[in-house]
Scaffold this motif. Structure first.
Motif, PDB file in Angstrom:
ATOM      1  N   VAL A 238      62.415  69.821  35.745  1.00 24.49           N
ATOM      2  CA  VAL A 238      62.515  69.856  34.287  1.00 24.49           C
ATOM      3  C   VAL A 238      62.943  71.247  33.825  1.00 24.49           C
ATOM      4  O   VAL A 238      62.504  72.255  34.371  1.00 24.49           O
ATOM      5  N   THR A 239      63.808  71.269  32.827  1.00 22.34           N
ATOM      6  CA  THR A 239      64.266  72.504  32.200  1.00 22.34           C
ATOM      7  C   THR A 239      64.047  72.383  30.708  1.00 22.34           C
ATOM      8  O   THR A 239      64.481  71.406  30.098  1.00 22.34           O
ATOM      9  N   ARG A 240      63.375  73.378  30.121  1.00 20.43           N
ATOM     10  CA  ARG A 240      63.193  73.407  28.662  1.00 20.43           C
ATOM     11  C   ARG A 240      64.024  74.567  28.134  1.00 20.43           C
ATOM     12  O   ARG A 240      63.938  75.680  28.630  1.00 20.43           O
ATOM     13  N   ILE A 241      64.850  74.274  27.142  1.00 21.69           N
ATOM     14  CA  ILE A 241      65.724  75.297  26.568  1.00 21.69           C
ATOM     15  C   ILE A 241      65.400  75.483  25.090  1.00 21.69           C
ATOM     16  O   ILE A 241      64.644  74.715  24.510  1.00 21.69           O
ATOM     17  N   SER A 242      66.029  76.488  24.512  1.00 21.42           N
ATOM     18  CA  SER A 242      65.941  76.730  23.075  1.00 21.42           C
ATOM     19  C   SER A 242      67.354  76.787  22.511  1.00 21.42           C
ATOM     20  O   SER A 242      68.250  77.400  23.113  1.00 21.42           O
ATOM     21  N   LEU A 243      67.533  76.180  21.359  1.00 17.84           N
ATOM     22  CA  LEU A 243      68.847  76.256  20.717  1.00 17.84           C
ATOM     23  C   LEU A 243      69.158  77.677  20.245  1.00 17.84           C
ATOM     24  O   LEU A 243      70.308  77.988  19.933  1.00 17.84           O
ATOM     25  N   ALA A 244      68.164  78.556  20.229  1.00 19.09           N
ATOM     26  CA  ALA A 244      68.406  79.970  19.912  1.00 19.09           C
ATOM     27  C   ALA A 244      69.330  80.609  20.949  1.00 19.09           C
ATOM     28  O   ALA A 244      70.033  81.576  20.646  1.00 19.09           O
ATOM     29  N   ASP A 245      69.326  80.058  22.155  1.00 15.96           N
ATOM     30  CA  ASP A 245      70.187  80.579  23.220  1.00 15.96           C
ATOM     31  C   ASP A 245      71.621  80.052  23.130  1.00 15.96           C
ATOM     32  O   ASP A 245      72.472  80.440  23.937  1.00 15.96           O
ATOM     33  N   PHE A 246      71.873  79.177  22.163  1.00 16.95           N
ATOM     34  CA  PHE A 246      73.189  78.569  21.979  1.00 16.95           C
ATOM     35  C   PHE A 246      73.586  78.656  20.496  1.00 16.95           C
ATOM     36  O   PHE A 246      73.790  77.621  19.847  1.00 16.95           O
ATOM     37  N   PRO A 247      73.681  79.873  19.937  1.00 19.06           N
ATOM     38  CA  PRO A 247      73.993  79.980  18.500  1.00 19.06           C
ATOM     39  C   PRO A 247      75.400  79.464  18.198  1.00 19.06           C
ATOM     40  O   PRO A 247      76.350  79.784  18.909  1.00 19.06           O
ATOM     41  N   LEU A 248      75.474  78.642  17.161  1.00 21.63           N
ATOM     42  CA  LEU A 248      76.747  78.009  16.814  1.00 21.63           C
ATOM     43  C   LEU A 248      77.005  78.124  15.320  1.00 21.63           C
ATOM     44  O   LEU A 248      76.075  78.011  14.520  1.00 21.63           O
ATOM     45  N   PRO A 249      78.275  78.318  14.936  1.00 24.68           N
ATOM     46  CA  PRO A 249      78.594  78.262  13.506  1.00 24.68           C
ATOM     47  C   PRO A 249      78.469  76.823  13.012  1.00 24.68           C
ATOM     48  O   PRO A 249      78.454  75.886  13.809  1.00 24.68           O
ATOM     49  N   ILE A 250      78.378  76.647  11.718  1.00 19.00           N
ATOM     50  CA  ILE A 250      78.379  75.301  11.140  1.00 19.00           C
ATOM     51  C   ILE A 250      79.682  74.619  11.534  1.00 19.00           C
ATOM     52  O   ILE A 250      80.763  75.205  11.438  1.00 19.00           O
ATOM     53  N   TYR A 251      79.584  73.362  11.996  1.00 18.26           N
ATOM     54  CA  TYR A 251      80.795  72.665  12.441  1.00 18.26           C
ATOM     55  C   TYR A 251      81.797  72.561  11.300  1.00 18.26           C
ATOM     56  O   TYR A 251      81.466  72.171  10.180  1.00 18.26           O
ATOM     57  N   ASP A 252      83.041  72.895  11.631  1.00 20.91           N
ATOM     58  CA  ASP A 252      84.153  72.852  10.678  1.00 20.91           C
ATOM     59  C   ASP A 252      85.411  72.533  11.484  1.00 20.91           C
ATOM     60  O   ASP A 252      85.775  73.281  12.406  1.00 20.91           O
ATOM     61  N   GLY A 253      86.050  71.423  11.186  1.00 17.93           N
ATOM     62  CA  GLY A 253      87.254  71.024  11.902  1.00 17.93           C
ATOM     63  C   GLY A 253      88.362  72.057  11.832  1.00 17.93           C
ATOM     64  O   GLY A 253      89.110  72.244  12.798  1.00 17.93           O
ATOM     65  N   ASP A 254      88.479  72.750  10.699  1.00 18.15           N
ATOM     66  CA  ASP A 254      89.498  73.808  10.594  1.00 18.15           C
ATOM     67  C   ASP A 254      89.184  74.966  11.531  1.00 18.15           C
ATOM     68  O   ASP A 254      90.076  75.536  12.154  1.00 18.15           O
ATOM     69  N   LEU A 255      87.898  75.322  11.631  1.00 18.92           N
ATOM     70  CA  LEU A 255      87.485  76.388  12.552  1.00 18.92           C
ATOM     71  C   LEU A 255      87.781  75.982  13.989  1.00 18.92           C
ATOM     72  O   LEU A 255      88.291  76.786  14.772  1.00 18.92           O
ATOM     73  N   GLN A 256      87.501  74.736  14.325  1.00 23.86           N
ATOM     74  CA  GLN A 256      87.786  74.265  15.672  1.00 23.86           C
ATOM     75  C   GLN A 256      89.288  74.303  15.949  1.00 23.86           C
ATOM     76  O   GLN A 256      89.708  74.727  17.022  1.00 23.86           O
ATOM     77  N   ALA A 257      90.106  73.886  14.985  1.00 28.74           N
ATOM     78  CA  ALA A 257      91.560  73.904  15.167  1.00 28.74           C
ATOM     79  C   ALA A 257      92.080  75.325  15.322  1.00 28.74           C
ATOM     80  O   ALA A 257      92.997  75.572  16.110  1.00 28.74           O
ATOM     81  N   LYS A 258      91.477  76.245  14.606  1.00 26.43           N
ATOM     82  CA  LYS A 258      91.933  77.647  14.637  1.00 26.43           C
ATOM     83  C   LYS A 258      91.436  78.392  15.873  1.00 26.43           C
ATOM     84  O   LYS A 258      92.196  79.113  16.513  1.00 26.43           O
ATOM     85  N   SER A 259      90.151  78.206  16.218  1.00 24.57           N
ATOM     86  CA  SER A 259      89.523  79.035  17.256  1.00 24.57           C
ATOM     87  C   SER A 259      89.079  78.258  18.491  1.00 24.57           C
ATOM     88  O   SER A 259      88.614  78.862  19.458  1.00 24.57           O
ATOM     89  N   GLY A 260      89.159  76.952  18.442  1.00 21.75           N
ATOM     90  CA  GLY A 260      88.663  76.149  19.554  1.00 21.75           C
ATOM     91  C   GLY A 260      87.167  75.937  19.459  1.00 21.75           C
ATOM     92  O   GLY A 260      86.520  76.347  18.500  1.00 21.75           O
ATOM     93  N   VAL A 261      86.616  75.304  20.472  1.00 22.89           N
ATOM     94  CA  VAL A 261      85.185  75.037  20.520  1.00 22.89           C
ATOM     95  C   VAL A 261      84.483  76.319  20.982  1.00 22.89           C
ATOM     96  O   VAL A 261      84.895  76.933  21.955  1.00 22.89           O
ATOM     97  N   PRO A 262      83.421  76.729  20.293  1.00 20.93           N
ATOM     98  CA  PRO A 262      82.716  77.953  20.688  1.00 20.93           C
ATOM     99  C   PRO A 262      82.150  77.858  22.109  1.00 20.93           C
ATOM    100  O   PRO A 262      81.757  76.786  22.559  1.00 20.93           O
ATOM    101  N   LYS A 263      82.072  79.004  22.780  1.00 19.16           N
ATOM    102  CA  LYS A 263      81.584  79.027  24.171  1.00 19.16           C
ATOM    103  C   LYS A 263      80.155  78.510  24.267  1.00 19.16           C
ATOM    104  O   LYS A 263      79.788  77.892  25.265  1.00 19.16           O
ATOM    105  N   HIS A 264      79.326  78.745  23.243  1.00 16.17           N
ATOM    106  CA  HIS A 264      77.951  78.263  23.309  1.00 16.17           C
ATOM    107  C   HIS A 264      77.890  76.734  23.252  1.00 16.17           C
ATOM    108  O   HIS A 264      76.985  76.134  23.850  1.00 16.17           O
ATOM    109  N   ALA A 265      78.833  76.095  22.587  1.00 16.45           N
ATOM    110  CA  ALA A 265      78.894  74.630  22.591  1.00 16.45           C
ATOM    111  C   ALA A 265      79.281  74.130  23.980  1.00 16.45           C
ATOM    112  O   ALA A 265      78.724  73.144  24.473  1.00 16.45           O
ATOM    113  N   ILE A 266      80.217  74.820  24.604  1.00 21.45           N
ATOM    114  CA  ILE A 266      80.629  74.461  25.971  1.00 21.45           C
ATOM    115  C   ILE A 266      79.456  74.643  26.927  1.00 21.45           C
ATOM    116  O   ILE A 266      79.175  73.780  27.761  1.00 21.45           O
TER     117      ILE A 266
END
Length: 192
Positions: free
Chosen positions: A37-65
């Motif tokens: 078992v592994t317990r994680i925190s979303l604090a370790d994966f900070p993400l901007p608010i999802y925005d399709g324009d941001l994704q088109a411009k910058s791609g998917v953030p590394k923390h999402a990957i």
């Protein structure tokens, strides 16, 4: 049959969160059942608010990957969610939205949800025990084509549910947790 790997993901970052406590209790139950078992925190994966324009411009953030890969390294996932205004908190919804956009080569978008088994739990101080958030989360995950087990834990009166050692006090809550843990392990093993 080999033991599945289980990821426990609390959807709250708040200090003293009842849901973070529930995630810790659940992680202990999985460990007692002999799974990795592994317990994680979303604090370790900070993400901007999802925005399709941001994704088109910058791609998917590394923390999402990285979060998608963390989920993908496990056969089963337990998400423990608080309830905000009868739904899931923005932190958790945003993480799911971003992870659903990660597409590695030779994958369909959102494939990580299709090949995992998910279980749901939530805690609140109300008598409903985050049950409305659990319903909303179930809808979100099934729309991502996730396999979500039927058993879930809606921990009511969470401010009174733990003892001095942050363990669950009520036998009915303990039994519901153990049943959910057993179901997630069983279904995860069958999908391996």
């Amino acid at each position: 049959m080999p033991a599945p790997k289980i990821l426990v993901l609390p959807g709250s970052l708040r200090t003293g969160s009842h849901n973070a406590k529930l995630a810790a209790v659940a992680a202990y139950e999985f460990a007692q059942a002999g799974v990795d078992v592994t317990r994680i925190s979303l604090a370790d994966f900070p993400l901007p608010i999802y925005d399709g324009d941001l994704q088109a411009k910058s791609g998917v953030p590394k923390h999402a990957i990285n979060l998608k890969r963390m989920i993908g390294a496990h056969q089963g996932v337990l998400i423990v969610t608080p309830e905000y205004n009868a739904s899931v908190p923005p932190l958790l919804k945003n993480a799911i939205d971003w992870v659903s956009r990660v597409q590695d080569p030779h994958e369909v978008r959102g494939e990580v949800f299709r090949h995992r088994v998910f279980a749901l739990a939530g805690a609140s101080q109300s008598r409903l025990g985050a049950s409305r958030a659990l319903g909303a989360l179930r809808l979100i995950l099934t729309s991502c084509h996730a396999n979500v087990i039927a058993g879930q834990l809606a921990l009511a009166f969470a401010d009174q549910a733990y003892d001095d050692m942050d363990r669950l006090k009520n036998q009915s809550d303990i039994d519901a947790l153990k049943e959910m843990v057993r179901q997630l392990i069983d279904v995860s093993q069958r999908m391996m």
